[in-house]
Write a protein that holds these residues in place. Structure first.
Motif, PDB file in Angstrom:
ATOM      1  N   UNK A 100      11.520  12.460  36.855  1.00 33.10           N
ATOM      2  CA  UNK A 100      10.470  13.287  36.271  1.00 33.10           C
ATOM      3  C   UNK A 100      10.844  13.724  34.855  1.00 33.10           C
ATOM      4  N   UNK A 101       9.828  13.731  33.999  1.00 36.03           N
ATOM      5  CA  UNK A 101       9.994  14.285  32.652  1.00 36.03           C
ATOM      6  C   UNK A 101       8.861  15.255  32.391  1.00 36.03           C
ATOM      7  N   UNK A 102       9.211  16.454  31.885  1.00 38.06           N
ATOM      8  CA  UNK A 102       8.212  17.477  31.598  1.00 38.06           C
ATOM      9  C   UNK A 102       8.438  18.054  30.210  1.00 38.06           C
ATOM     10  N   UNK A 103       7.348  18.176  29.452  1.00 37.47           N
ATOM     11  CA  UNK A 103       7.387  18.862  28.164  1.00 37.47           C
ATOM     12  C   UNK A 103       6.493  20.085  28.282  1.00 37.47           C
ATOM     13  N   UNK A 104       6.992  21.260  27.822  1.00 35.88           N
ATOM     14  CA  UNK A 104       6.270  22.509  28.075  1.00 35.88           C
ATOM     15  C   UNK A 104       6.378  23.450  26.879  1.00 35.88           C
ATOM     16  N   UNK A 117       3.670  16.641  32.638  1.00 36.18           N
ATOM     17  CA  UNK A 117       4.788  16.051  33.372  1.00 36.18           C
ATOM     18  C   UNK A 117       4.403  14.678  33.919  1.00 36.18           C
ATOM     19  N   UNK A 118       5.397  13.770  33.914  1.00 34.96           N
ATOM     20  CA  UNK A 118       5.233  12.430  34.455  1.00 34.96           C
ATOM     21  C   UNK A 118       6.253  12.242  35.567  1.00 34.96           C
ATOM     22  N   UNK A 119       5.767  11.823  36.757  1.00 32.80           N
ATOM     23  CA  UNK A 119       6.617  11.703  37.937  1.00 32.80           C
ATOM     24  C   UNK A 119       6.553  10.258  38.432  1.00 32.80           C
ATOM     25  N   UNK A 120       7.661   9.546  38.336  1.00 31.41           N
ATOM     26  CA  UNK A 120       7.757   8.167  38.814  1.00 31.41           C
ATOM     27  C   UNK A 120       8.501   8.184  40.146  1.00 31.41           C
ATOM     28  N   UNK A 121       7.843   7.697  41.210  1.00 27.65           N
ATOM     29  CA  UNK A 121       8.422   7.780  42.553  1.00 27.65           C
ATOM     30  C   UNK A 121       8.638   6.389  43.136  1.00 27.65           C
TER      31      UNK A 121
END
Length: 228
Positions: free
Chosen positions: A142-146, A168-172
């Motif tokens: 996961x990558x999140x920018x806030x 946020x982008x979540x690769x599962x």
């Protein structure tokens, strides 16, 4: 980026949500109330305890409508170590309680925080592994920018409002299958005191891109942050 640009992004986000509510066939509405407690320790160590529930108000899946349902409760603890002026490393554990099963999630993350003139920007990189007796193990990256933007002054002081936005982008990966989830969050926060904050916002999530059966979920956020 200027404060004016962030306000434009916030308005665009709200318009995007409104448009997708009527366009998506598979969609879910609910609420995510959460309580966060933080404890500062010696030598730049911190503990964060979080309790969050997930409640569904309505759901439409391939033409089938469902009403209210209490979905789950998450209990988590994360220990973090500040390294340098703006970075931190953290490890954590989360247990998810559902009616039919219990999941165990192990978390590793790295966070970078940058302060600019008029706002604060954080980047979070996280990897987690979820184990459940009823399912195959799931690994996520996961990558999140806030950005966090004070609505008066250059910093968020007591008795002041602020705007927070997350992307946020979540690769599962699970059972030899992969999926991508995109999350957009916009919240209005209020700092009641040095150690207490309250946030109200909207969390929009879209996933199932790979299966071509795209699902949209809309969660009302109610977050309380306290330091002990």
């Amino acid at each position: 980026m200027e404060l004016r640009a962030f306000k434009f992004l916030f308005i665009s986000f709200c318009l995007l949500i409104s448009a997708n509510i009527g366009a998506q066939e598979n969609r879910q509405f609910g609420m995510l109330p959460a309580l966060n407690l933080r404890k500062s320790l010696h030598n730049n160590w911190k503990l964060n305890f979080k309790v969050e529930s997930r409640q569904q108000f309505s759901k439409k899946n391939n033409g089938i409508n469902q009403n209210y349902e209490y979905l789950l409760t998450d209990l988590s603890v994360i220990v973090a170590k500040k390294i340098g002026l703006n970075n931190s490393l953290a490890s954590g554990y989360l247990t998810r309680l559902e009616d039919s099963s219990t999941s165990h999630r192990f978390i590793e993350q790295f966070t970078i925080v940058r302060r600019y003139n008029g706002f604060r920007l954080s980047h979070r990189f996280r990897a987690d592994l979820t184990l459940n007796n009823n399912e195959k193990p799931e690994t996520r990256f996961r990558y999140r920018i806030a950005p966090e933007i004070p609505l008066s002054g250059l910093a968020v002081d007591e008795n002041e409002f602020y705007l927070k936005m997350n992307n946020e982008y979540v690769l599962s990966f699970q059972n030899r299958q992969e999926d991508l989830e995109v999350r957009l969050v916009s919240s209005l926060g209020y700092r009641l005191s040095k150690n207490n904050r309250f946030e109200l916002g909207l969390d929009y999530r879209i996933d199932n891109f790979v299966s071509n059966n795209t699902r949209s979920r809309y969660w009302l956020l109610l977050n309380w942050y306290g330091s002990i």
